[in-house]
Design a protein around this motif. Sequence first.
Motif, PDB file in Angstrom:
ATOM      1  N   ALA A 299      21.356   9.945  30.039  1.00 21.46           N
ATOM      2  CA  ALA A 299      22.106  11.197  29.903  1.00 21.46           C
ATOM      3  C   ALA A 299      21.392  12.133  28.950  1.00 21.46           C
ATOM      4  O   ALA A 299      21.238  13.334  29.225  1.00 21.46           O
ATOM      5  N   ALA A 300      20.910  11.568  27.842  1.00 18.02           N
ATOM      6  CA  ALA A 300      20.206  12.406  26.872  1.00 18.02           C
ATOM      7  C   ALA A 300      18.963  13.023  27.496  1.00 18.02           C
ATOM      8  O   ALA A 300      18.664  14.198  27.311  1.00 18.02           O
ATOM      9  N   VAL A 301      18.258  12.212  28.291  1.00 15.92           N
ATOM     10  CA  VAL A 301      17.030  12.724  28.916  1.00 15.92           C
ATOM     11  C   VAL A 301      17.359  13.829  29.906  1.00 15.92           C
ATOM     12  O   VAL A 301      16.723  14.882  29.937  1.00 15.92           O
ATOM     13  N   ILE A 302      18.393  13.601  30.708  1.00 20.77           N
ATOM     14  CA  ILE A 302      18.689  14.562  31.771  1.00 20.77           C
ATOM     15  C   ILE A 302      19.195  15.873  31.198  1.00 20.77           C
ATOM     16  O   ILE A 302      18.816  16.956  31.652  1.00 20.77           O
ATOM     17  N   PHE A 303      20.014  15.802  30.188  1.00 18.39           N
ATOM     18  CA  PHE A 303      20.667  17.021  29.730  1.00 18.39           C
ATOM     19  C   PHE A 303      19.936  17.700  28.583  1.00 18.39           C
ATOM     20  O   PHE A 303      20.431  18.644  28.003  1.00 18.39           O
ATOM     21  N   SER A 304      18.751  17.180  28.243  1.00 20.23           N
ATOM     22  CA  SER A 304      17.995  17.868  27.205  1.00 20.23           C
ATOM     23  C   SER A 304      17.222  19.013  27.828  1.00 20.23           C
ATOM     24  O   SER A 304      16.839  18.976  28.982  1.00 20.23           O
ATOM     25  N   LYS A 305      16.996  20.010  26.988  1.00 19.34           N
ATOM     26  CA  LYS A 305      16.111  21.083  27.415  1.00 19.34           C
ATOM     27  C   LYS A 305      14.722  20.741  26.938  1.00 19.34           C
ATOM     28  O   LYS A 305      14.463  20.717  25.743  1.00 19.34           O
ATOM     29  N   TRP A 306      13.852  20.459  27.854  1.00 18.15           N
ATOM     30  CA  TRP A 306      12.468  20.200  27.461  1.00 18.15           C
ATOM     31  C   TRP A 306      11.713  21.504  27.580  1.00 18.15           C
ATOM     32  O   TRP A 306      11.768  22.174  28.603  1.00 18.15           O
TER      33      TRP A 306
ATOM     34  N   LEU B 210      11.184  14.908  34.633  1.00 16.99           N
ATOM     35  CA  LEU B 210      12.415  14.131  34.633  1.00 16.99           C
ATOM     36  C   LEU B 210      12.243  12.807  35.370  1.00 16.99           C
ATOM     37  O   LEU B 210      12.761  11.774  34.935  1.00 16.99           O
TER      38      LEU B 210
ATOM     39  N   PRO C  83      15.435  20.470  33.598  1.00 14.58           N
ATOM     40  CA  PRO C  83      16.818  20.208  33.971  1.00 14.58           C
ATOM     41  C   PRO C  83      17.642  21.474  34.094  1.00 14.58           C
ATOM     42  O   PRO C  83      18.857  21.388  34.177  1.00 14.58           O
TER      43      PRO C  83
ATOM     44  N   LEU D 140      19.997  21.402  36.794  1.00 16.52           N
ATOM     45  CA  LEU D 140      21.137  20.529  36.555  1.00 16.52           C
ATOM     46  C   LEU D 140      22.156  21.199  35.643  1.00 16.52           C
ATOM     47  O   LEU D 140      23.359  21.091  35.848  1.00 16.52           O
ATOM     48  N   GLN D 141      21.636  21.897  34.653  1.00 17.18           N
ATOM     49  CA  GLN D 141      22.552  22.525  33.705  1.00 17.18           C
ATOM     50  C   GLN D 141      23.328  23.654  34.354  1.00 17.18           C
ATOM     51  O   GLN D 141      24.540  23.775  34.175  1.00 17.18           O
TER      52      GLN D 141
ATOM     53  N   LEU E  57      25.925  22.144  36.433  1.00 21.07           N
ATOM     54  CA  LEU E  57      27.070  21.679  35.660  1.00 21.07           C
ATOM     55  C   LEU E  57      27.985  22.833  35.296  1.00 21.07           C
ATOM     56  O   LEU E  57      29.213  22.738  35.406  1.00 21.07           O
TER      57      LEU E  57
ATOM     58  N   LEU F 298      25.452  18.155  24.873  1.00 17.23           N
ATOM     59  CA  LEU F 298      24.619  17.135  25.496  1.00 17.23           C
ATOM     60  C   LEU F 298      23.152  17.366  25.159  1.00 17.23           C
ATOM     61  O   LEU F 298      22.389  16.431  24.998  1.00 17.23           O
ATOM     62  N   THR F 299      22.777  18.628  25.051  1.00 21.03           N
ATOM     63  CA  THR F 299      21.391  18.909  24.698  1.00 21.03           C
ATOM     64  C   THR F 299      21.066  18.376  23.309  1.00 21.03           C
ATOM     65  O   THR F 299      19.990  17.857  23.073  1.00 21.03           O
TER      66      THR F 299
END
Lengths: 211, 107, 505
Positions: A112-119, B9, C207, C210-211, C214, C227-228
């Motif tokens: 979850a942390a990986v997916i919802f992080s902004k990289w 990802l 992502p 995805l965001q 959501l 979550l970020t």
Amino acid sequence: MTWADWFDQFAFFLVGGITLLGAVGVVFAPRIIHACLCLLVALIGVAGLYGLMAAHLLLGIQLLVYAGGIAVLILFAIMLLHRRGEGGILGGTRNLIIGLPATVIVWFVVAAAVIFSKWHYLPGGATVSPPAGSNVRIIGELLLSRHLLAFELVSVVMLMALVGAIIIAREDKQPGRNTPGTTGVSPVGSRTGETPVLPDGVCTGGEDESE
Amino acid sequence: MILPPVGLLHYLILSVCLFSFGLLAVITRRHAIGILLGIELMLNSANLNLVAFSHFLSPDTVLDGQVFALMVIALAACEAAVGLAIILRFYRQAAVTDVADAKLLKW
Amino acid sequence: MPYSNLSVFAPELSLCGLAILVLVADLIVPRAWRRVPAGLAAVGLVVPLYFVARLWPEPLQFEFTGAYAIDGFSGAFKILLLFAAFLVILLSFDYLRKLQRGFGEYFALLLFSLTGMMLLTGAADLIVIYLAFEMISLSCYVLTGYMKRDPRSNEAALKYFLYGAAASGVMLYGISLLYGLGGSTRIMDIAARFMASGPTTAAAVEPAFLQTALVQAGVPELYVMRLTGLMMSLAVVLVTVGLGFKIAMVPFHAWAPDAYEGAPTPVTAFLSVAPKLAGFALILRLLLMWYPALLLHWPALLASLATITMFGGNLWAIRQTNIKRMLAYSSIAHAGYLLIGVVVAAKDLMGLHAIIVYFVAYLFMNLGAFAIVLLVARNMGSEEISDFSGLYHTAPALAAVMIIFLLSLTGIPPTAGFLGKLLIFGAAIGSGEWAWLAVVGIINSAISVYYYMNVARVMYFGKAGRQQVTVWPVGVVTVTVVCLLGTLAVGLFPQVIIRLIQQYI
């Protein structure tokens, strides 16, 4: 989607799938030797992933050092141990009841942390396409400039590990000479027993007290 | 069918899976070498992260992540050497490698 | 740009050179003279000490293009590390006398380990941090298993290795995430990036779809933002696991009692002081450089860990019968007290000063206690608390000195331990926010009276055994005297050390 995209997809899922299969084997293989072979598969899979990410130097090193060196070293160690560990439950797994839920929770949290992080791209962000030539040269230059300290340090660590591993692993010649205090070691147990079980160190004073 | 293009990802999720399997092996394996195998998986998952970040997030000339991964591989070799020496030594003395049998000292 | 000023690196360089010199000298000199290289190891520590003192920097300086920092507090930690290693080398001579092989290598490994620790106090780059961390760990595994004929030493090394390698794997995963978040391996660059990065400075990469999905699906934007932040917290937590292992914080302490009990006693003394110093130096470095930008919630996390570390260490220590194991749990509890200082140090320099004073005190009283354990074990043959029974009657001086160390560990005036605790708890109360930690610390000090004074009770009121204390190895006695003087001096003249620290750090 173009053919190149399809190829990307195919290559990633094939190599990634192989890696994961290897990882599953490491956990669930009933015998330790099989688990080690599965690790070898996973390591080669990771090398393939490096290749997909244009890290060609790492691909080579992963194959040479990790798959060719470390995994084989572990295989040798298993074979050295295997004489008496054969059969039995020694290779099997335990604690699945605790381990599995704990790991699943960890997986969900990290994923979850990986997916919802902004990289973020670094400033001057580049495209995803691999560089034209080889990037070995760049790594070499980095090692001798920006990461010089780490580069020097790793050589010291290797020397130290070498010395340490030899000291621990080498067989002491059982001294036939007069060392009564060191030979009479009770092998197992006697933690609570009052017998002195520190062979090389504390026990049996009286030999060379002049020091 | 539209699949999202293979990107950061994908690799990160794969690395999370590898890490979880490594952790699971560390928790559940009875054999000391089995635990070592799990640790190797964890190191590889971290390396995969490093290379993926280096590849997808930074300019092509900044390869810090790959240098880091290189160092980790070198260190993993050192760790395996020392660790296997300790495991072999323990085994020679105690004739078991099941860590559950290591109970001379209270856990 | 890439060329560095090597003279700044002189302490670590000379120490590493000394280690190699000892290694080579041990190969050359005949067996009868094998103490020569070992003595060289002890005496040679003067060289890095000289360089640390000479290089004492005024402001924070970076070398190796930002990979290595030197400043006042890392200098103080380096001096403490060198001093601890010197005392441990003195403790080791007698213990290793029966060693068939590997006499010189022991000291070389000790010095390599020390090099790693000194590097960790100044490391300002994720790669260097990881390498120094592993350098310490690997050498400590080997030192723990050094008594190869002793099954307990082997088992201790095995457990230490398995726990340690797993913890460093977890920490490495956290570090890799930090690298991804910060985009650099230099901790200063990462800090700068987090200071600067608002939502506008950099474009979101992957992502994003995805965001947006959501948000479109009706999840409030606030939650998406939360979550970020999750990743940052996660990375910090994973790194804390590795650090917590190194300094033996409670959820990650399981290796410590076993390793401490099974390891050769001088190595136990070393493990109880030196890796803690290095680990705390790293925690402080990260905190001082990252605190407002990246580690906003770290003090709260560390405060809760400090609480359970203190309670865990002290409560488990009560039921121990082996003195080394008891001192292991006691050192866990001391890590808890020190964590209070770290929590305070995030906002207040007082905390940093208190930690250094506490470490000075801890070094003297803990190494002193271990020196006496060595003396008693050398004469009685094992390390149970019952061996101390009636020590007052057989060796009154030894019992009296042990009492002083125990009082200091408890934190009773006029000893060094009292000053350390006073400053740490004082800093916590002064911060206001963390005053409750001081209360927890005081409660725990009260608990610790029980098991420390139990040893005193056994020494004074227990029945004396048949064995007398007849062997007094020179090195161990020297360490005892030095530690006794240190404990009393710091306790009796607190203003001296406080002024020194305020002046130089």
